[in-house]
Design an enzyme around this catalytic site. Structure first.
Site, PDB file in Angstrom:
ATOM      1  N   TRP A 177       0.828  -1.212   0.000  1.00 47.23           N
ATOM      2  CA  TRP A 177       0.000   0.000   0.000  1.00 47.23           C
ATOM      3  C   TRP A 177       0.863   1.265   0.000  1.00 47.23           C
ATOM      4  O   TRP A 177       1.840   1.357   0.742  1.00 47.23           O
ATOM      5  CB  TRP A 177      -0.903  -0.015   1.245  1.00 47.23           C
ATOM      6  CG  TRP A 177      -1.843   1.139   1.314  1.00 47.23           C
ATOM      7  CD1 TRP A 177      -3.061   1.242   0.694  1.00 47.23           C
ATOM      8  CD2 TRP A 177      -1.660   2.359   2.035  1.00 47.23           C
ATOM      9  NE1 TRP A 177      -3.629   2.452   0.985  1.00 47.23           N
ATOM     10  CE2 TRP A 177      -2.794   3.153   1.805  1.00 47.23           C
ATOM     11  CE3 TRP A 177      -0.634   2.862   2.846  1.00 47.23           C
ATOM     12  CZ2 TRP A 177      -2.948   4.425   2.363  1.00 47.23           C
ATOM     13  CZ3 TRP A 177      -0.772   4.123   3.401  1.00 47.23           C
ATOM     14  CH2 TRP A 177      -1.921   4.895   3.168  1.00 47.23           C
ATOM     15  N   HIS A 204       8.241  -5.171   8.949  1.00 48.16           N
ATOM     16  CA  HIS A 204       7.272  -5.344   7.861  1.00 48.16           C
ATOM     17  C   HIS A 204       7.917  -5.370   6.469  1.00 48.16           C
ATOM     18  O   HIS A 204       7.254  -5.698   5.496  1.00 48.16           O
ATOM     19  CB  HIS A 204       6.223  -4.223   7.944  1.00 48.16           C
ATOM     20  CG  HIS A 204       5.003  -4.456   7.111  1.00 48.16           C
ATOM     21  ND1 HIS A 204       4.148  -5.521   7.304  1.00 48.16           N
ATOM     22  CD2 HIS A 204       4.492  -3.762   6.056  1.00 48.16           C
ATOM     23  CE1 HIS A 204       3.165  -5.465   6.414  1.00 48.16           C
ATOM     24  NE2 HIS A 204       3.359  -4.413   5.643  1.00 48.16           N
ATOM     25  N   ASP A 243       7.283  -7.369  13.086  1.00 52.09           N
ATOM     26  CA  ASP A 243       6.274  -6.664  12.286  1.00 52.09           C
ATOM     27  C   ASP A 243       5.157  -6.120  13.177  1.00 52.09           C
ATOM     28  O   ASP A 243       4.512  -6.874  13.905  1.00 52.09           O
ATOM     29  CB  ASP A 243       5.691  -7.643  11.251  1.00 52.09           C
ATOM     30  CG  ASP A 243       4.931  -6.956  10.139  1.00 52.09           C
ATOM     31  OD1 ASP A 243       4.392  -5.861  10.377  1.00 52.09           O
ATOM     32  OD2 ASP A 243       4.881  -7.517   9.033  1.00 52.09           O
ATOM     33  N   SER A 288       2.623  -7.443   1.599  1.00 52.17           N
ATOM     34  CA  SER A 288       1.575  -6.722   2.312  1.00 52.17           C
ATOM     35  C   SER A 288       0.284  -6.710   1.478  1.00 52.17           C
ATOM     36  O   SER A 288      -0.239  -7.773   1.146  1.00 52.17           O
ATOM     37  CB  SER A 288       2.075  -5.315   2.651  1.00 52.17           C
ATOM     38  OG  SER A 288       1.299  -4.741   3.665  1.00 52.17           O
ATOM     39  N   LEU A 289      -0.229  -5.541   1.090  1.00 54.69           N
ATOM     40  CA  LEU A 289      -1.418  -5.484   0.226  1.00 54.69           C
ATOM     41  C   LEU A 289      -1.182  -6.284  -1.062  1.00 54.69           C
ATOM     42  O   LEU A 289      -2.077  -6.979  -1.560  1.00 54.69           O
ATOM     43  CB  LEU A 289      -1.746  -4.019  -0.117  1.00 54.69           C
ATOM     44  CG  LEU A 289      -2.789  -3.784  -1.213  1.00 54.69           C
ATOM     45  CD1 LEU A 289      -4.158  -4.297  -0.792  1.00 54.69           C
ATOM     46  CD2 LEU A 289      -2.875  -2.298  -1.583  1.00 54.69           C
ATOM     47  N   PHE A 328       2.685   5.710   7.934  1.00 50.02           N
ATOM     48  CA  PHE A 328       2.519   4.285   7.642  1.00 50.02           C
ATOM     49  C   PHE A 328       3.879   3.646   7.352  1.00 50.02           C
ATOM     50  O   PHE A 328       4.167   2.540   7.801  1.00 50.02           O
ATOM     51  CB  PHE A 328       1.573   4.138   6.442  1.00 50.02           C
ATOM     52  CG  PHE A 328       0.965   2.768   6.309  1.00 50.02           C
ATOM     53  CD1 PHE A 328      -0.044   2.358   7.171  1.00 50.02           C
ATOM     54  CD2 PHE A 328       1.371   1.891   5.313  1.00 50.02           C
ATOM     55  CE1 PHE A 328      -0.627   1.102   7.048  1.00 50.02           C
ATOM     56  CE2 PHE A 328       0.801   0.632   5.179  1.00 50.02           C
ATOM     57  CZ  PHE A 328      -0.202   0.240   6.048  1.00 50.02           C
ATOM     58  N   LEU A 329       4.740   4.377   6.629  1.00 46.95           N
ATOM     59  CA  LEU A 329       6.078   3.857   6.314  1.00 46.95           C
ATOM     60  C   LEU A 329       6.904   3.687   7.584  1.00 46.95           C
ATOM     61  O   LEU A 329       7.622   2.703   7.743  1.00 46.95           O
ATOM     62  CB  LEU A 329       6.818   4.801   5.358  1.00 46.95           C
ATOM     63  CG  LEU A 329       6.201   4.994   3.973  1.00 46.95           C
ATOM     64  CD1 LEU A 329       7.094   5.877   3.120  1.00 46.95           C
ATOM     65  CD2 LEU A 329       5.970   3.665   3.285  1.00 46.95           C
ATOM     66  N   ALA A 330       6.808   4.666   8.492  1.00 48.72           N
ATOM     67  CA  ALA A 330       7.567   4.585   9.748  1.00 48.72           C
ATOM     68  C   ALA A 330       7.119   3.361  10.551  1.00 48.72           C
ATOM     69  O   ALA A 330       7.939   2.651  11.147  1.00 48.72           O
ATOM     70  CB  ALA A 330       7.379   5.863  10.553  1.00 48.72           C
ATOM     71  N   LEU A 331       5.818   3.095  10.558  1.00 51.27           N
ATOM     72  CA  LEU A 331       5.277   1.920  11.268  1.00 51.27           C
ATOM     73  C   LEU A 331       5.857   0.617  10.719  1.00 51.27           C
ATOM     74  O   LEU A 331       6.045  -0.349  11.439  1.00 51.27           O
ATOM     75  CB  LEU A 331       3.758   1.848  11.052  1.00 51.27           C
ATOM     76  CG  LEU A 331       2.833   2.563  12.016  1.00 51.27           C
ATOM     77  CD1 LEU A 331       1.394   2.349  11.566  1.00 51.27           C
ATOM     78  CD2 LEU A 331       3.007   2.022  13.434  1.00 51.27           C
ATOM     79  N   GLN A 332       6.149   0.609   9.411  1.00 52.23           N
ATOM     80  CA  GLN A 332       6.580  -0.636   8.765  1.00 52.23           C
ATOM     81  C   GLN A 332       7.975  -1.071   9.171  1.00 52.23           C
ATOM     82  O   GLN A 332       8.312  -2.241   9.071  1.00 52.23           O
ATOM     83  CB  GLN A 332       6.527  -0.468   7.242  1.00 52.23           C
ATOM     84  CG  GLN A 332       5.114  -0.226   6.769  1.00 52.23           C
ATOM     85  CD  GLN A 332       5.001  -0.210   5.269  1.00 52.23           C
ATOM     86  OE1 GLN A 332       5.841  -0.736   4.567  1.00 52.23           O
ATOM     87  NE2 GLN A 332       3.951   0.380   4.773  1.00 52.23           N
TER      88      GLN A 332
END
Length: 257
Positions: free
Chosen positions: A22, A235, A207, A82-83, A143-147
C-alpha cells in the site's frame, strides 16, 4: 483503459512477478533486484493507481488482480508484499494454472483484527482513511515509519521506503483509500485452504502490522504451505535483510526445477 507500468528485467528461465504494498511502487524492490535478476526474469509492476500506473481510482481486490493478470506472463511465480500479497493470492485463486508458486511477504489473508484473530485494529485502519482526506502525504509517511519500527536499521529502512514513494508521483487519494478498504474488509483465510500450488509465506518477527501470532494459526489452517520468520525483520524484510530474504526464493526456484 491505461496500461499499468510494467518492467521486465533479468535473464532467468523462471518468471517472478513482484507486487508492492500500500502507498508504494515497484522501486521498493531496488535492494533485491540485483541479487534476483541473474536467477529470474523479474516483472516489476506498479499496481493500478500507484507510482507510474496513474489514472485509476479505488478498485476491488478482484478488479486489481484481473488488471495485473492481463499484462502478466502465461506462467510465473507471484510474490506479493503486504497489500500486494492479497493481490497475488487473489490471482492464484482465480487462475492457479498461471501461478507456479505463490509467495506472500509480511502479508495476512485478513489484515483487520476480529474476534480471536490478531491484526490491525479496524479503528486504526479507519483512522488512516480519515487522515488521508486531511493530509495524505503525512499519512503515508506515518505508515512507512510503522513498517520499519523495531529493526536495528529502522531509520535507514524507513528512508529507503520513503525514497521509493517520493521518487515517483504520489498515488491518488482515491487509490490509497481503495487500498485501505481492501485491507479493512478482505478475508481470504478460508478461500486459500487447499490452494493447489506451492505456497511460501515470509514474515518479520518484529512486524507491527502483521503480528507473528498469525504464523502458527495459518500453519494449521494451510498445512501444505511453508512459513519462514525472519528474526530481526519487521514489515519490510527485503529492505532490512536482502541477502537472507533472497535465500528461500532461490531455494523455491530449485524446488520448482
Amino acid at each position: 483503459m491505461n496500461d499499468i507500468w510494467w518492467q521486465t528485467i533479468g535473464e532467468g528461465d523462471c518468471h517472478l512477478v513482484l507486487l508492492h504494498g500500500w502507498g508504494l511502487n515497484a522501486q521498493v524492490w531496488d535492494c533485491i533486484t540485483p541479487q534476483l535478476a541473474s536467477h529470474f526474469t523479474l516483472h516489476l509492476v506498479d499496481l493500478p493507481g500507484y507510482g507510474r500506473s496513474g489514472g485509476y481510482g479505488a478498485m476491488s481486490l478482484e478488479a486489481m488482480a484481473q488488471r495485473v493478470l492481463e499484462q502478466a506472463p502465461p506462467q510465473a511465480v507471484w510474490l506479493g508484499w503486504s497489500l500486494g500479497g492479497l493481490v497475488a493470492s487473489q490471482v492464484a485463486m482465480m487462475h492457479p494454472e498461471r501461478v507456479q508458486a505463490l509467495v506472500t511477504v509480511a502479508s495476512s489473508p485478513c489484515f483487520a483484527a476480529c474476534d480471536d484473530w490478531p491484526g490491525i485494529k479496524p479503528e486504526v485502519l479507519a483512522g488512516f482513511q480519515q487522515q488521508l482526506s486531511d493530509d495524505f502525504q503525512r499519512t503515508v509517511e506515518r505508515f512507512l515509519a510503522l513498517q520499519t519500527m523495531g529493526t536495528e536499521s529502522a531509520r535507514q529502512d524507513a528512508r529507503a521506503l520513503k525514497q521509493a514513494v517520493l521518487s515517483l508521483p504520489m498515488p491518488s487519494a482515491e487509490a490509497l483509500n481503495g487500498g485501505l478498504e481492501i485491507l479493512r474488509t478482505v478475508d481470504l483465510r478460508q478461500a486459500l485452504v487447499g490452494l493447489p500450488i506451492p505456497f511460501l509465506r515470509l514474515y518479520g518477527r518484529l512486524d507491527g502490522l502483521v503480528p507473528r501470532k498469525i504464523v502458527p494459526l495459518l500453519d494449521e489452517l494451510w498445512p501444505e504451505s511453508e512459513s519462514i520468520l525472519f528474526d530481526k525483520a519487521a514489515h519490510a524484510p527485503f529492505v532490512s535483510h536482502p541477502a537472507a530474504f533472497c535465500e528461500p526464493l532461490l531455494a523455491l526456484k530449485t524446488q520448482l526445477g
